[in-house]
Write an enzyme that holds these catalytic residues in place. Structure first.
Site, mmCIF file in Angstrom:
data_model
loop_
_atom_site.group_PDB
_atom_site.id
_atom_site.type_symbol
_atom_site.label_atom_id
_atom_site.label_comp_id
_atom_site.label_asym_id
_atom_site.label_seq_id
_atom_site.Cartn_x
_atom_site.Cartn_y
_atom_site.Cartn_z
ATOM 1 N N ASP A 13 0.848 -1.194 0.530
ATOM 2 C CA ASP A 13 0.054 0.031 -0.173
ATOM 3 C C ASP A 13 0.402 1.193 -0.205
ATOM 4 O O ASP A 13 0.658 2.192 0.273
ATOM 5 C CB ASP A 13 -0.969 0.209 0.988
ATOM 6 C CG ASP A 13 -1.730 -1.357 1.085
ATOM 7 O OD1 ASP A 13 -1.914 -2.083 0.786
ATOM 8 O OD2 ASP A 13 -1.539 -1.571 2.476
ATOM 9 N N LYS A 16 1.918 2.172 -5.000
ATOM 10 C CA LYS A 16 2.655 1.821 -6.680
ATOM 11 C C LYS A 16 1.524 1.992 -7.917
ATOM 12 O O LYS A 16 2.419 2.797 -9.041
ATOM 13 C CB LYS A 16 2.754 0.057 -6.560
ATOM 14 C CG LYS A 16 4.287 -0.113 -4.846
ATOM 15 C CD LYS A 16 4.032 -2.120 -5.596
ATOM 16 C CE LYS A 16 3.182 -2.430 -4.642
ATOM 17 N NZ LYS A 16 2.934 -2.792 -3.168
ATOM 18 N N GLY A 40 -4.979 -4.649 -4.344
ATOM 19 C CA GLY A 40 -5.138 -3.082 -4.243
ATOM 20 C C GLY A 40 -4.670 -1.420 -4.774
ATOM 21 O O GLY A 40 -3.887 -1.237 -3.873
ATOM 22 N N HIS A 41 -4.202 -1.744 -5.845
ATOM 23 C CA HIS A 41 -4.271 -0.349 -6.814
ATOM 24 C C HIS A 41 -5.158 0.435 -6.453
ATOM 25 O O HIS A 41 -6.253 0.754 -7.160
ATOM 26 C CB HIS A 41 -3.446 -0.128 -7.758
ATOM 27 C CG HIS A 41 -1.864 -1.504 -8.174
ATOM 28 N ND1 HIS A 41 -0.996 -1.501 -6.702
ATOM 29 C CD2 HIS A 41 -1.303 -2.114 -8.597
ATOM 30 C CE1 HIS A 41 -0.490 -1.955 -6.912
ATOM 31 N NE2 HIS A 41 -0.690 -2.918 -8.482
ATOM 32 N N GLN A 223 1.567 -6.111 -2.838
ATOM 33 C CA GLN A 223 2.495 -5.855 -1.905
ATOM 34 C C GLN A 223 3.514 -5.433 -1.128
ATOM 35 O O GLN A 223 3.885 -4.591 -2.316
ATOM 36 C CB GLN A 223 2.526 -7.374 -1.098
ATOM 37 C CG GLN A 223 0.916 -8.745 -1.177
ATOM 38 C CD GLN A 223 0.127 -8.407 -2.168
ATOM 39 O OE1 GLN A 223 1.141 -9.321 -3.114
ATOM 40 N NE2 GLN A 223 -0.619 -8.788 -2.703
ATOM 41 N N THR A 238 2.600 -13.059 3.124
ATOM 42 C CA THR A 238 1.752 -12.978 1.925
ATOM 43 C C THR A 238 1.914 -14.220 0.991
ATOM 44 O O THR A 238 2.863 -14.666 1.840
ATOM 45 C CB THR A 238 1.584 -11.900 1.079
ATOM 46 O OG1 THR A 238 0.631 -12.263 0.274
ATOM 47 C CG2 THR A 238 2.745 -12.156 -0.435
HETATM 48 P P1 IMP Z 1 -3.144 -12.943 1.992
HETATM 49 O O1 IMP Z 1 -1.898 -12.088 1.014
HETATM 50 O O2 IMP Z 1 -4.685 -12.627 1.805
HETATM 51 O O3 IMP Z 1 -2.478 -14.075 2.051
HETATM 52 O O4 IMP Z 1 -2.738 -11.972 3.274
HETATM 53 C C1 IMP Z 1 -1.617 -12.506 3.871
HETATM 54 C C2 IMP Z 1 -1.301 -10.784 4.912
HETATM 55 O O5 IMP Z 1 -1.287 -10.180 3.757
HETATM 56 C C3 IMP Z 1 -2.403 -10.334 5.515
HETATM 57 O O6 IMP Z 1 -1.488 -9.581 6.676
HETATM 58 C C4 IMP Z 1 -3.182 -9.072 4.480
HETATM 59 O O7 IMP Z 1 -3.466 -8.385 5.156
HETATM 60 C C5 IMP Z 1 -1.488 -8.327 4.175
HETATM 61 N N1 IMP Z 1 -1.529 -8.796 2.274
HETATM 62 C C6 IMP Z 1 -2.317 -8.693 1.688
HETATM 63 N N2 IMP Z 1 -2.108 -8.219 0.223
HETATM 64 C C7 IMP Z 1 -2.164 -6.683 0.937
HETATM 65 C C8 IMP Z 1 -1.697 -5.979 0.207
HETATM 66 O O8 IMP Z 1 -1.791 -5.463 -0.967
HETATM 67 N N3 IMP Z 1 -1.588 -4.478 0.839
HETATM 68 C C9 IMP Z 1 -1.130 -4.870 2.673
HETATM 69 N N4 IMP Z 1 -1.281 -5.945 2.252
HETATM 70 C C10 IMP Z 1 -1.788 -6.939 2.216
#
Ligand code: IMP
Length: 427
Positions: A13, A16, A40-41, A223, A238
């Site tokens: 976040d 990017k 999410g962009h 991420q 992740t």
């Molecule tokens: P997952 O990617 O859904 O398996 O989540 C694993 C961890 O990565 C969690 O702490 C999520 O909040 C974090 N996470 C996944 N995608 C994002 C992102 O785009 N921005 C920030 N945190 C993320």
């Protein structure tokens, strides 16, 4: 010819989307190389705001070819919805290419993601619940369903059946949930296949040929570095590799073709989900940063945890990714503060650490050691060049640059396309 990587230098976040968009004019291909619709962009163009989850940001620039690389996990329903939503706003996804080797998120992945998080209780990861971890787990376990399987209904049926034999046992016997009917899944995915067929390609070959022809390829990470499966705050990470090494594995572009590694760095720090975060502010100051910075997840809408800039993490990101340039985002959010603390090292049980501690246990105990820098009161959102910034803002940027170990080549002073100060060309 150049292949540049954009990588989040913190916990994701960092903004990017804005950086990709800034480079858009020079770029021929934009490639997502890992993650899925957990990302999410947000891109703001004029008075239009676009929230993208799975589609590469290049989709918004008509001359760019957007590519979903082999390292991505794709929820086909979500992808088609995103394509349709953009189409309704007049943006065509016709140019999109999807790697035949990318893996698909299946209904059982989403079910298992939710149910395992619930089972973990207090120890939960705080995942986005989109099935990302289970899909990557099956990829590693070699029972995943790939995009190319959509082209062969017989194979698709066999793979879905084989996966559900085991997954339904898990869902029903361990988690006490209803099983998933393979016929229904097959029907759903065959319908997706019809619509996705035209986009499927050998993307690693396409990208290699594009580089040979002198085209510019931008690899866009989701991420951030500290959420990397290997180099992040495991297990609170992740399930893929957002770091620059992952860009090669997730796209099929070899390391010696990468020319620039651009780290995106927020002027403070945020994190979503569980896990250690030494500079987190759980007081009013944290609430102020959240409100002022609009720190709410694009994908899940969750409140982001907020805290001061952590130079130890920025330095780590430089080292792990080989960052050549930083894009510093959201500097405008800090306007109006009397003093701005920056974490320069950690105190772990009385011992100073200038680098991230080797063990997670120590990292959980890390307390930030701060240095304070004078703030500025002026609104900087209209600044057009570095010289337009108040001296204290310029000094803050210089300090972050020295501490982070790579030049800050661009600075974001607002969400708009025109609110970026370019100190030196990024590519
Ligand atoms: P997952 O990617 O859904 O398996 O989540 C694993 C961890 O990565 C969690 O702490 C999520 O909040 C974090 N996470 C996944 N995608 C994002 C992102 O785009 N921005 C920030 N945190 C993320």
């Amino acid at each position: 010819m150049p292949a540049a990587v954009l990588v989040g230098a913190q916990w994701g976040d960092e903004g990017k989307g804005k950086a990709t968009d800034l480079l858009g004019g020079d770029v021929d291909y934009v490639v997502r190389y890992q993650g899925g619709n957990n990302a999410g962009h947000t891109v703001v163009i004029g008075d239009q705001k676009y929230a993208l989850h799975l589609l590469p940001t290049g989709i918004l620039s008509p001359h760019v070819i957007p590519v979903i690389g082999n390292g991505v996990v794709i929820d086909p329903g979500v992808l088609l919805e995103e394509i349709d939503t953009l189409a309704a706003r007049g943006i065509s996804a016709e140019r999109l290419l999807i790697s035949a080797d990318a893996h698909l998120i299946m209904p059982h992945h989403k079910a298992i993601d939710k149910v395992t998080e619930r089972f973990l209780g207090q120890n939960k990861i705080g995942t986005t619940g989109r099935g990302i971890g289970p899909a990557y787990g099956d990829k590693v376990y070699r029972i995943g369903v790939r995009v190319q399987d959509l082209l062969d209904p017989g194979i698709l049926a066999k793979k879905i059946e084989a996966a559900l034999v085991e997954k339904n046992q898990v869902l029903t016997k361990i988690y006490n949930r209803r099983g998933i009917e393979s016929e229904k899944v097959l029907e759903e995915y065959l319908a997706y296949a019809e619509r996705l067929k035209p986009y499927i390609a050998d993307t690693s070959l396409v990208l290699s040929q594009a580089l040979d022809e002198g085209k510019f390829v931008l690899l866009e990470g989701g991420q951030g570095t500290l959420l990397d499966l290997d180099h992040g705050t495991y297990p609170f990470v992740t399930s893929s590799s957002p770091t620059s090494g992952g860009a090669c594995a997730g796209s099929g572009i070899p390391p010696n073709r990468l020319t620039k590694i651009i780290g995106i760095l927020k002027a403070y720090t945020t994190r979503v989900g569980s896990g250690p975060f030494p500079t987190e502010l759980t007081d009013e100051m944290g609430d102020w940063l959240r409100t002022t910075g609009g720190e709410y997840g694009v994908t899940t809408g969750r409140n982001r945890r907020c805290g001061w800039f952590d130079a130890v993490i920025a330095r780590y990101a430089t080292r792990i990714n080989g960052i050549t340039d930083f894009f510093l985002t959201k500097l405008d959010v800090l306007s109006g503060l009397e003093k701005i603390p920056v974490c320069v090292a950690y105190d772990v049980d009385g011992v100073r650490h200038d680098e991230i501690p080797m063990t997670q246990t120590d990292f959980h105990h890390a307390k930030p050691i701060y240095e304070e820098f004078p703030g500025w009161q002026e609104d900087i959102s209209g600044a057009k060049s570095l010289d337009d910034l108040p001296p204290n803002a310029r000094a803050y940027v210089r300090t972050l640059e020295e501490m982070s170990g790579a030049p800050i080549s661009a600075i974001g002073v607002g969400p708009g396309r025109d609110q970026t100060l370019v100190v030196r060309p990024l590519v």
